[in-house]
Design a protein around this motif. Structure first.
Motif, PDB file in Angstrom:
ATOM      1  N   ARG A   1      -5.979  -2.336   2.462  1.00 57.01           N
ATOM      2  CA  ARG A   1      -5.923  -2.381   1.225  1.00 57.01           C
ATOM      3  C   ARG A   1      -4.540  -3.223   0.542  1.00 57.01           C
ATOM      4  O   ARG A   1      -4.386  -3.106  -0.486  1.00 57.01           O
ATOM      5  CB  ARG A   1      -5.887  -0.967   0.420  1.00 57.01           C
TER       6      ARG A   1
ATOM      7  N   ALA B   1      -6.680   2.072   4.610  1.00 54.08           N
ATOM      8  CA  ALA B   1      -5.419   1.944   3.875  1.00 54.08           C
ATOM      9  C   ALA B   1      -4.699   0.867   4.143  1.00 54.08           C
ATOM     10  O   ALA B   1      -3.956   0.197   3.225  1.00 54.08           O
ATOM     11  CB  ALA B   1      -4.476   3.410   3.896  1.00 54.08           C
TER      12      ALA B   1
ATOM     13  N   HIS C   1       0.894  -1.230   0.048  1.00 55.65           N
ATOM     14  CA  HIS C   1       0.027   0.162  -0.233  1.00 55.65           C
ATOM     15  C   HIS C   1       0.901   1.440  -0.131  1.00 55.65           C
ATOM     16  O   HIS C   1       2.083   1.129  -0.189  1.00 55.65           O
ATOM     17  CB  HIS C   1      -0.864   0.060   1.055  1.00 55.65           C
TER      18      HIS C   1
ATOM     19  N   GLU D   1      -2.678   0.421  -3.688  1.00 53.60           N
ATOM     20  CA  GLU D   1      -3.245   1.658  -3.851  1.00 53.60           C
ATOM     21  C   GLU D   1      -2.602   2.114  -5.049  1.00 53.60           C
ATOM     22  O   GLU D   1      -1.985   3.154  -5.169  1.00 53.60           O
ATOM     23  CB  GLU D   1      -2.953   2.353  -2.692  1.00 53.60           C
TER      24      GLU D   1
ATOM     25  N   GLN E   1      -3.851   4.148  -7.082  1.00 53.49           N
ATOM     26  CA  GLN E   1      -4.176   5.688  -7.390  1.00 53.49           C
ATOM     27  C   GLN E   1      -3.329   6.422  -6.686  1.00 53.49           C
ATOM     28  O   GLN E   1      -3.151   7.559  -7.062  1.00 53.49           O
ATOM     29  CB  GLN E   1      -5.787   5.873  -6.955  1.00 53.49           C
ATOM     30  N   LYS E   2      -2.569   5.926  -6.012  1.00 49.57           N
ATOM     31  CA  LYS E   2      -1.628   6.858  -5.081  1.00 49.57           C
ATOM     32  C   LYS E   2      -0.284   6.740  -5.537  1.00 49.57           C
ATOM     33  O   LYS E   2       0.672   7.522  -5.479  1.00 49.57           O
ATOM     34  CB  LYS E   2      -1.618   6.698  -3.624  1.00 49.57           C
TER      35      LYS E   2
ATOM     36  N   HIS F   1      -3.158  -2.636 -10.253  1.00 51.25           N
ATOM     37  CA  HIS F   1      -3.652  -3.124  -9.170  1.00 51.25           C
ATOM     38  C   HIS F   1      -3.462  -4.401  -8.843  1.00 51.25           C
ATOM     39  O   HIS F   1      -3.705  -5.301  -9.701  1.00 51.25           O
ATOM     40  CB  HIS F   1      -5.486  -3.018  -9.305  1.00 51.25           C
TER      41      HIS F   1
END
Length: 782
Positions: free
Chosen positions: A655, A652, A592, A617, A619-620, A625
């Protein structure tokens, strides 16, 4: 190599060898061995062994003194209000100050035990200006020094121990008491008017930090990016106060002094003028090195100058090797532990190599008819010979220093000789003299002249660095260090010593050292057959970084944290890949986006260029994925993501990618920072897959993870716990450890044992850690 230099070399090797000891011999044993070594020194055939053992004993005695002088355990981990004196030049990073300080609290009786001890402090946040010699009242919190215990060449704890620093800490608040103290270097007072010149002008120059380093040895403001560039092209030695700077400083003062003494014959009636001029030069060299804080290279240069002056006073003509031998012996006597640092060996070896390179020089002969006997042609001939000498010196330094650079873990710049060929004359003949002119001749050239001279030096530095940037961008500009490269290059130096120097003693010693290095490098290598895989848990402090290797592929699960420009995982990861002849990753996984798990992600992707990148994560962090049930196989070892879909309300930590690694001979589960909620979801979704041999303990052993039902399903034989020693989160929790103990799981903790290596083989799991194979006596300080 002369007999004197060879014996000094054996003495230094003995002093260096003490730092390789797992247990420090007792004082009584050192005394007995020291007496025995002294007796051997009177036997011609055994004299080298006697010097080696004497150096070992003397360094061991000094190591006992450092341990006895450490900050007591009772003062660690609590807020202390202390008076300190700044001991050396302050290093300023982007977010902190780092400096060594002498604890000098005298009044309260409770602090008497820690007075006069040296500590290394960091001051974060909005930091004040601080200079060497200042006295401060600080509120500090101390702890025992601890580096990242991985199998790499640089050992931070060894470095601090050699510097006699036995406690580290950080400043909570403080105020200045005095701008100077009795511990301020004498040269600081004498050079204060000259230093102020650089203080006024360096801030407006593009390379003011490097000009300060060249002028007064203050390297604290050189950025990490600048250091990285200088190392990539082999120019870092030019911004260190070394023999070059000491020699030029002494020359600039002794030459005018000799001219002044010529006008005063009554002073030189009984004492030779050249001796008085040399005495002035050596005095200036001492003050100049004192201002810089006496780094190893400056101390070596000063001791050599002092030895040469002593020989001159005694009307003795001695060779450079004898002077170098005297310098090495003096350094061992004054500070034997510093002999283990790379600066000592690089400095000494460089002087020796330069002296041998110049033995082959082509001197212009009288009556040489190659050129007409005109003054301009004779000058051209001298320039030609000097250029050939410079090329020879650079080649000798490049090949001769490879063993030392590789042993200490420094990369070898391929373009080093070529870049130095241009940079050394520019720095020696132009940049450094210009800086000295501005610093020492400011009263003669005026304020406007100082500005113009420093701007000229700044322009020349930019030209050199511009070329350096262009060269450093080439692929393969650096050769990565390795123990194998060190011992093979040392064999080459030994052959050169045998064939050209006809020095059998030196050849024998270098051959023995190369054999020892080769055996050590071979011991660290292990091959993997198809179906086998290894798990390397790096010590990255409070964080996680695990390298999973099959017979032909490399997968990195998390990268650990990054602090400013330093990432603990980079060097041990590079070392692990290079032992297999690789420099890139096949797969990178970010469990993550937390800083302690993917703080060094950008750096790792830049340096190791993974072919595939998965993330919990994306998107960060970017990447793909790590979707549930996504899988692949490397060399008969399967990799499978088994975490459930996260959903919108998942934290978080939950995830985190959960990776199951399965081979014919073992299984391992990597969980990132998942907590109980995700552990129970894993049980419901993939309960049949959870029983494994090795479990990466979730969330560093936090009490929010490792639920009893989850552990009952996994039932690991080995638990991998990655965390920082005495971390502020209190990881691992005692209740969590008790659950693993109830299952008789072997918990391997990076904070206790350092790097952990596991290998899944047909015969079972092989387990090895840093504490078992590489721990030394200075690591054992409580």
């Amino acid at each position: 190599m002369s007999c004197r230099l060879f014996l000094a070399f054996c003495l230094c090797l003995g002093a260096c060898a003490i730092m390789m000891a797992r247990e420090l011999p007792g004082r009584d044993a050192l005394i007995v061995l020291g007496i025995f070594s002294t007796a051997l020194c009177f036997k011609n055939a055994l004299r080298p062994l006697g010097f080696f053992l004497f150096g070992f004993c003397w360094a061991g005695w000094q190591a006992h003194s450092v341990i006895d002088n450490r900050v007591p355990e009772s003062f660690l981990g609590q807020d202390l209000t202390l008076s300190v004196t700044v001991h050396n030049l302050v290093k300023r990073d982007s977010d902190r100050l780092v400096f060594d300080a002498i604890l000098e609290e005298r009044a309260p009786e409770i602090y008497r035990e820690i007075s006069e001890k040296k500590v290394r402090l960091s001051w974060y946040g909005d930091t004040p200006n601080m200079a060497i010699g200042e006295r401060w009242r600080l509120v500090v919190r101390l702890k025992r020094p601890r580096g990242y215990r991985n199998k790499t060449s640089f050992d931070y704890e060894r470095y601090l121990f050699a510097k006699q620093i036995t406690a580290k800490g950080y400043v909570l608040k403080g105020q200045r008491l005095e701008s100077e103290s009795a511990l301020t270097p004498a040269g600081r007072h004498i050079f204060r008017p000259f230093i102020s010149v650089l203080d006024e002008h360096s801030g407006v120059l593009g390379h003011g930090s490097m000009i300060r380093a060249l002028g007064i040895g203050d390297r604290s403001e050189i950025s990490t990016a600048q250091w990285s560039l200088l190392r990539r092209v082999g120019l870092s030695h030019l911004v260190a106060i070394s023999g070059l700077h000491i020699g030029l400083a002494a020359l600039w003062i002794s030459a005018p002094a000799a001219g002044a003494l010529r006008a005063m014959p009554q002073i030189t009636t009984g004492i030779p003028r050249i001796f008085l001029a040399a005495l002035v030069g050596v005095g200036v060299a001492y003050i100049y090195a004192d201002v810089a804080g006496f780094p190893v290279s400056a101390l070596r240069a000063y001791l050599m100058a002092a030895a040469a002056l002593t020989a001159m006073a005694l009307l003795r003509r001695i060779g450079l090797e004898t002077i170098l031998a005297a310098c090495m012996v003096l350094m061992v006597i004054l500070d034997p532990l510093v002999v283990s640092l790379p600066g000592f060996w690089l400095s000494v070896a460089a002087v020796w190599l330069i002296s041998h390179a110049l033995r082959y020089r082509q001197k212009p002969m009288k009556g040489d008819s190659t050129f007409p006997q005109h003054r301009s042609f004779r000058l051209l001939k001298k320039v030609h010979v000097g250029f050939i000498d410079l090329i020879r010196v650079q080649l000798f330094l490049f090949f001769g220093l490879i063993p030392i650079l590789a042993f200490y873990g420094f990369p070898i710049p391929i373009a080093g000789p070529l870049v130095n060929l241009a940079a050394v004359p520019i720095f020696t003949l132009l940049i450094i003299p210009l800086i000295f002119l501005a610093v020492f001749g400011g009263s003669l050239i005026g304020e406007h002249g100082i500005r113009l001279v420093l701007e000229g030096a700044d322009f020349l530095i930019e030209v050199v660095l511009g070329v350096a940037r262009w060269v450093s961008n080439f692929e393969g500009a650096l050769i990565a260090p390795s123990m194998f490269l060190a011992c093979m290059s040392l064999v080459g130096v030994a052959l050169w010593a045998l064939l050209y120097l006809r020095d059998k003693k030196l050849t024998l010693v270098l051959a023995l050292i190369s054999i020892v290095w080769f055996s050590l490098s071979e011991r660290g290598e292990s091959t993997l057959a198809p179906g086998e895989f290894s798990i390397t848990t790096f010590d990255v402090g409070q964080g996680l970084a695990v390298l999973i290797q099959t017979s032909g592929h490399d997968v990195l699960y998390d990268t650990g944290p990054q602090f400013s420009d330093f990432a603990p995982v980079v060097e041990p990861l590079r070392h692990s890949l290079q032992t297999r002849g690789k420099n890139s990753l096949d797969v990178l996984i970010a469990s993550h986006a937390a800083q302690d798990h993917f703080g060094a992600g950008v750096r790792v992707m830049k340096d190791f260029k993974p072919r595939t990148f998965f993330s919990g994560e994306p998107q960060k962090t970017g990447g793909k994925h790590c979707a549930p049930d996504l899988n692949w196989t490397f060399d008969r070892v399967s990799f499978l993501f088994i975490q459930p879909e996260a959903g919108d309300r998942v934290s978080a930590n939950d995830r985190s990618c959960v990776l199951l690694v399965s081979g014919p001979y073992g299984t391992a589960l990597f969980t990132g920072d998942i907590e109980r909620r995700m552990e129970y979801r894993l049980l419901r979704r993939s309960g049949a897959l959870l029983e494994v041999d090795v479990l990466q303990i979730p969330h560093h052993g936090s009490k929010t993870s490792s639920a009893r039902d989850f552990l009952a399903a996994t039932r690991p034989q080995i638990g991998l716990l990655s965390r920082g020693a005495k971390n502020r989160f209190g990881h691992p929790h005692e209740d969590v450890l008790s659950r693993y103990a109830a299952l008789e799981t072997l918990v391997l903790d990076t904070a206790r044992v350092g790097r952990i290596d596991l290998i899944s083989r047909l015969s079972g799991w092989e387990v090895e850690d840093f504490a078992e194979t590489s721990q030394r006596f200075y690591h054992s300080i409580p």
